[in-house]
Enzyme design. Structure first.
Site, PDB file in Angstrom:
ATOM      1  N   ASP A   1       0.850  -1.195   0.000  1.00 16.47           N
ATOM      2  CA  ASP A   1       0.000   0.000   0.000  1.00 16.47           C
ATOM      3  C   ASP A   1       0.884   1.242   0.000  1.00 16.47           C
ATOM      4  OD1 ASP A   1      -2.987   0.962   0.664  1.00 16.47           O
ATOM      5  OD2 ASP A   1      -1.547   2.230   1.730  1.00 16.47           O
TER       6      ASP A   1
ATOM      7  N   ASN B   1      -2.710  13.038  -5.198  1.00 17.69           N
ATOM      8  CA  ASN B   1      -3.925  13.431  -5.907  1.00 17.69           C
ATOM      9  C   ASN B   1      -4.361  14.836  -5.527  1.00 17.69           C
ATOM     10  OD1 ASN B   1      -4.166  11.018  -7.307  1.00 17.69           O
ATOM     11  ND2 ASN B   1      -5.411  10.049  -5.712  1.00 17.69           N
TER      12      ASN B   1
ATOM     13  N   HIS C   1      -5.239  13.977 -10.059  1.00 19.67           N
ATOM     14  CA  HIS C   1      -5.353  12.520 -10.219  1.00 19.67           C
ATOM     15  C   HIS C   1      -4.406  11.979 -11.270  1.00 19.67           C
ATOM     16  CE1 HIS C   1      -8.717  11.608  -7.525  1.00 19.67           C
ATOM     17  NE2 HIS C   1      -9.195  12.797  -7.851  1.00 19.67           N
TER      18      HIS C   1
ATOM     19  N   ASP D   1      -1.929   8.792 -10.946  1.00 19.63           N
ATOM     20  CA  ASP D   1      -1.812   7.681 -11.900  1.00 19.63           C
ATOM     21  C   ASP D   1      -0.368   7.495 -12.339  1.00 19.63           C
ATOM     22  OD1 ASP D   1      -4.486   7.231 -11.710  1.00 19.63           O
ATOM     23  OD2 ASP D   1      -5.013   8.229 -13.599  1.00 19.63           O
TER      24      ASP D   1
ATOM     25  N   GLU E   1      -4.627   2.339  -4.358  1.00 20.09           N
ATOM     26  CA  GLU E   1      -3.175   2.505  -4.280  1.00 20.09           C
ATOM     27  C   GLU E   1      -2.497   1.246  -3.740  1.00 20.09           C
ATOM     28  OE1 GLU E   1      -4.898   4.522  -0.524  1.00 20.09           O
ATOM     29  OE2 GLU E   1      -5.454   4.188  -2.616  1.00 20.09           O
TER      30      GLU E   1
END
Length: 718
Positions: free
Chosen positions: A430, A438, A443, A447, A473
Site C-alpha cells: 500500500d 492526488n 489525479h 496515476d 493505491e
C-alpha cells in the site's frame, strides 16, 4: 551410438530375409514358366490390388492378400503362390507412390516368400498324393493349418524386425493376431470357393477373388474413416479449450497414437513478432525432451527449420541419406515429418513427428496433416480468446494485471503449492499518504506515481513473481518463495521505492514510501482467501499502523484487529474493502449504500467524557447491527461514521432498510447516569450504485456520499 547399432542390425536383417526370400522365389521360377500366362497375370493383378489398399493394424498394415497364398498353392502350385506375393510387394509401392526404403521393400517381398515356403512345407504332410476335395475333412484342416502357418511366420519375421529396432511391444502381438484372425475368417470362404472351381474352370476360378478386392478396399476405408473420426472427436473436445499448452499436449498425444511416432513436438509461433519465431509448446512423451532438446538455439536449423521457413509440409524418410551435418540432424531420429499449422495465410505453428526408424510414416502422413489443419483453427481461436482475456485482466492506469487476474493467479499458485508441497507467499503493498499526490498535483499525477511504481516492482520482483494492481493505491504480489525469502525480496522493493523519483510534467515526485504485508503458504494459511486476508492484516496492522514504510510478516495478533473494530464490534473498513472486492470479482455490480453520521459527537466527548462517548458508540453499533441482515456488510467507517453495504439491492429494498435503521436509532436513548439520558441525533444518506466494476470506484462514491452528508450537516448547524 545405440541408435546406429540398431539401424545397422535392422538393415542387415532386412537384406538377409529379403534375399533369402527372393532366392526361394528364383528357385521356383522354372515351375512358374509352365503355368498358364493369363491365369498368372490375373492372379498378379488381384494380389497387387489387394496390397494397394492395406488395412491398418496398429503399427503395421495388413491386407486380405492372405486369402491367396493358401488357395493358390493348393490349386495352382507353390511357384504361383510365392511369385504372386513377391510381385505384389515389389510393385505396389510404386503404384501408391509410397516412400519406402529399398531394404524394406526387399524385406517385405522376401518375408512373404519365406512365409509361403514354410507354409507349403508344413502343409505337405497333410496333402500327400490326394487331390483337393472339399468333401474331405483333411482338406479343411490343411487350409486352416496353411492360414495359421502363413500368419505366424509372417508376423514372427516382422516382430523380430521391430525387436531389432527397439520398438517391440508384446501387447501388440494379441492385437495384430486378432486382426489377422478376422482377415482369415473373411478370406476363408473365398479361398474355398477358388479351390472348388479351379479343377473345372482354371481360367475362371481367380475371378471369385474380385469381390474380396472390393471388400478389402471397403475395410481399409472403414478403418481410415475411424481414424479420421478420432481426429474430429479430439478436435471437437478441444473447441471449448483455450489453454494453448493443453491444446498442444492433446495434439501431440493424438499424433503419437495415429502415427506410432517415437516422439512428437508441437511448436507455436510467438505472437507480436515481425518474422515467425517458433517456440516449443509440447513434447510427447516428455522423456523425449532430452533427445529433441526443443530449447536449443538452432531449433529452426536443418529439416525442421527449412520446412518452417517455407511453411510447407516436409517428410524426410531417412536423415542419413539427406546429406545433413550432425548438427542439422534431429537427435537420434531418422524419420522426420513436419506439418505446418496455417490459418489465413499465416503460420501459427507446426506439428513434428519423429521416429528412429527410416521410412516410418509413409502410410500415415495424411492423418497428422488433417490433425494439423483442424488444430490451426483452435489455436487461432485460443489466441483471440487470450487476447480478449488479457484486456479484461489488465489495469488501464498501470499496465499491470488487475485484481481479477490476481485472484485467479493466487488460487492457481496455492493449489499448485499444495499439490507439489512447496511454499508460496502473497504480498500486499500500500502506497503511504497516496492521497496527497492526488490532492496536490491532481489525479493524473497519482496515476503517474502508480504506473511508475508498478514498473519498478516488476523490475525488482523478478520474472518468477506476479505483480498486479490490487485496488486503489494497493498492489498485490505473489512469490514462489517461503516467508523469509519473500521478506528479503520485498525489502528490496520497499528500499527501491523509498529512493524512487517520479518525473511528472516538470515535477519530481519523491519521498514515496510503501507499507507491506506478507503471508505464506503453508506457514500462515491453507487457502488463497485466508492468505490474502492475513497479508492485508499484516500490511495494515503490522506496517501501516506502526509508522508506515515498514514490511511486516503476518502474526496471529493482527487477526482481531483486521476483522472487527475493537470499540464497536462491527467490521473494520479494511475487512469490508476486501469483502466488497471479492463480491465484485464474482460479478456483483449493483450496491446499496447507507451512510450514517452522528451530529456533533465531539460535544458528547467534551461534555460527558470519552468513556461515555465510547459506550454510546458501542450501543449505537448494536442498534445498527440489529437492523441489517447477515448478507449486509456493516462497518465503522471512521470515528463517528457508519457504513452499510448491501450487494445486489434495489431502490425499494434500500429505502426499507435505511428507514428501519434510522427509526431504531431515533428511538434509542443512552443512559449516562441514573438521572441523565442522552439522545444522539444522526443523519444518513443512501444510494443505489450501479455499474460498479472496481472496488476503488465503489469507495470513491461512498466517500462522496459522506462528504455530501457532512456538507448538509454543516449547513443545517449554521
Amino acid at each position: 551410438m545405440v541408435e546406429g547399432i540398431r539401424l545397422h542390425r535392422a538393415t542387415v536383417y532386412e537384406w538377409m530375409v529379403g534375399l533369402i526370400g527372393l532366392g526361394i522365389a528364383v528357385y521356383y521360377l522354372p515351375s512358374l514358366v509352365h503355368q498358364n500366362v493369363l491365369v498368372t497375370l490375373f492372379l498378379f493383378v488381384l494380389a497387387i490390388l489387394l496390397e494397394v489398399f492395406p488395412v491398418p493394424l496398429g503399427k503395421v498394415y495388413s491386407s486380405l492378400l492372405i486369402a491367396m497364398p493358401v488357395a493358390v498353392s493348393m490349386t495352382y502350385g507353390t511357384a504361383e503362390a510365392i511369385w504372386l506375393m513377391v510381385v505384389a510387394e515389389l510393385v505396389f509401392p510404386s503404384l501408391r507412390r509410397a516412400t519406402m526404403k529399398l531394404s524394406v521393400r526387399i524385406f517385405n517381398a522376401g518375408q512373404y516368400a519365406v512365409s509361403v515356403w514354410v507354409m507349403v512345407l508344413l502343409m505337405q504332410p497333410f496333402a500327400g498324393d490326394r487331390a483337393v476335395a472339399l468333401n474331405d475333412w483333411q482338406t479343411y484342416l490343411q487350409v486352416l493349418l496353411g492360414f495359421a502357418c502363413f500368419a505366424l511366420v509372417n508376423h514372427a519375421l516382422i516382430h523380430f524386425l521391430q525387436f531389432l529396432w527397439g520398438q517391440f511391444d508384446p501387447r501388440d502381438i494379441l492385437h495384430l493376431l486378432t486382426g489377422e484372425g478376422i482377415n482369415i475368417l473373411i478370406a476363408l470362404p473365398f479361398a474355398l470357393l477358388l479351390m472348388a472351381i479351379a479343377p473345372f474352370h482354371p481360367l475362371v476360378a481367380p475371378s471369385v477373388l474380385v469381390p474380396i478386392v472390393l471388400l478389402g478396399q471397403t475395410i481399409g476405408l472403414h478403418q481410415r474413416t475411424n481414424l479420421m473420426q478420432q481426429i474430429y472427436r479430439v478436435t471437437g473436445q478441444l473447441t471449448s479449450e483455450f489453454d494453448l499448452d493443453r491444446i498442444s499436449q492433446s495434439v501431440a498425444e493424438t499424433a503419437a497414437k495415429l502415427t506410432y511416432a517415437e516422439a512428437v513436438m508441437v511448436l507455436l509461433t510467438e505472437p507480436g513478432t515481425e518474422s515467425p519465431v517458433f517456440l516449443p509448446s509440447a513434447v510427447h512423451p516428455l522423456e523425449e525432451t532430452a533427445n529433441l532438446n526443443p530449447f536449443r538455439e538452432n531449433l529452426a536449423a536443418g529439416v525442421v527449420g527449412q520446412a518452417l521457413l517455407q511453411a510447407e509440409y516436409s517428410y524426410v524418410p531417412d536423415l542419413h541419406k539427406a546429406g545433413l551435418t550432425q548438427e542439422e540432424r534431429e537427435g537420434p531420429y531418422l524419420s522426420v515429418a513436419v506439418f505446418p499449422m496455417r490459418s489465413r495465410q499465416r503460420v501459427l505453428g507446426a506439428l513434428i513427428c519423429y521416429s528412429p526408424r527410416p521410412y516410418a510414416f509413409g502410410e500415415m502422413l495424411n492423418l497428422p496433416q488433417t490433425l494439423a489443419n483442424q488444430v490451426s483453427v483452435l489455436i487461432e481461436n485460443a489466441r483471440l480468446y487470450q487476447a480478449l482475456q488479457e484486456q479484461t485482466w489488465r489495469d488501464g492506469a498501470t499496465g499491470l494485471h488487475n485484481y481479477r487476474f490476481f485472484y485467479e493467479a493466487l488460487a492457481h499458485h496455492v493449489e499448485q503449492a499444495s499439490r507439489k508441497q512447496e511454499a508460496v507467499s502473497v504480498v500486499v503493498v500500500d502506497v503511504d499518504y497516496f492521497k496527497k499526490f492526488n490532492d496536490t498535483y491532481g489525479h493524473l499525477a497519482g496515476d503517474a506515481v502508480l504506473h511508475s511504481l508498478g514498473k519498478l516492482m516488476v523490475e525488482v520482483a523478478g520474472p518468477k513473481a506476479t505483480v498486479a494492481r490490487y485496488g486503489g493505491e494497493e498492489f498485490g504480489l505473489i512469490f514462489p518463495l517461503d516467508a523469509q525469502e519473500t521478506y528479503a525480496q520485498v525489502e528490496q522493493i520497499r528500499t527501491a521505492v523509498s529512493h524512487h523519483v517520479v518525473e511528472y510534467e516538470g515535477y519530481q515526485l519523491q519521498g514515496i514510501t510503501v507499507s507491506i504485508g506478507i503471508a505464506s503458504y503453508p506457514e500462515h494459511g491453507q487457502s488463497d482467501r485466508d492468505l490474502l486476508l492475513k497479508a492485508d492484516s499484516a500490511m495494515y496492522w503490522g506496517a501501516k499502523q506502526r509508522g508506515r514504510n515498514h514490511t511486516a510478516l503476518y502474526s496471529p495478533e493482527f487477526d482481531a484487529q483486521l476483522f472487527v473494530d475493537e470499540l464497536t464490534g462491527l467490521y473494520t473498513y479494511h475487512f469490508i474493502n476486501i469483502r466488497a472486492r471479492e463480491e465484485i470479482a464474482r460479478g456483483v455490480q449493483q450496491w446499496g449504500v447507507v451512510c450514517l453520521n452522528v451530529d456533533r459527537f465531539s460535544h458528547v466527548n467534551e461534555i460527558f467524557g470519552f468513556s461515555v462517548g465510547d459506550r454510546a458508540l458501542r450501543e449505537l453499533s448494536l442498534v445498527i447491527k440489529e437492523g441489517v441482515r447477515h448478507t449486509e456488510l456493516t462497518s465503522r467507517f471512521a470515528g463517528d461514521e457508519f457504513l452499510v453495504l448491501l450487494p445486489n439491492t434495489t431502490h425499494a429494498e434500500l429505502d426499507l432498510i435505511a428507514d428501519r435503521i434510522m427509526k431504531a436509532v431515533s428511538l434509542r436513548r443512552f443512559d449516562v447516569t441514573s438521572t441523565v439520558t442522552l439522545s444522539l441525533r444522526t443523519r444518513h444518506s443512501s444510494a443505489v450504485l450501479t455499474d460498479i466494476r472496481d472496488v476503488t470506484r465503489l469507495f470513491d462514491q461512498v466517500g462522496r456520499l459522506f462528504a455530501e452528508l457532512h456538507r448538509v450537516s454543516g449547513e443545517s448547524l449554521a
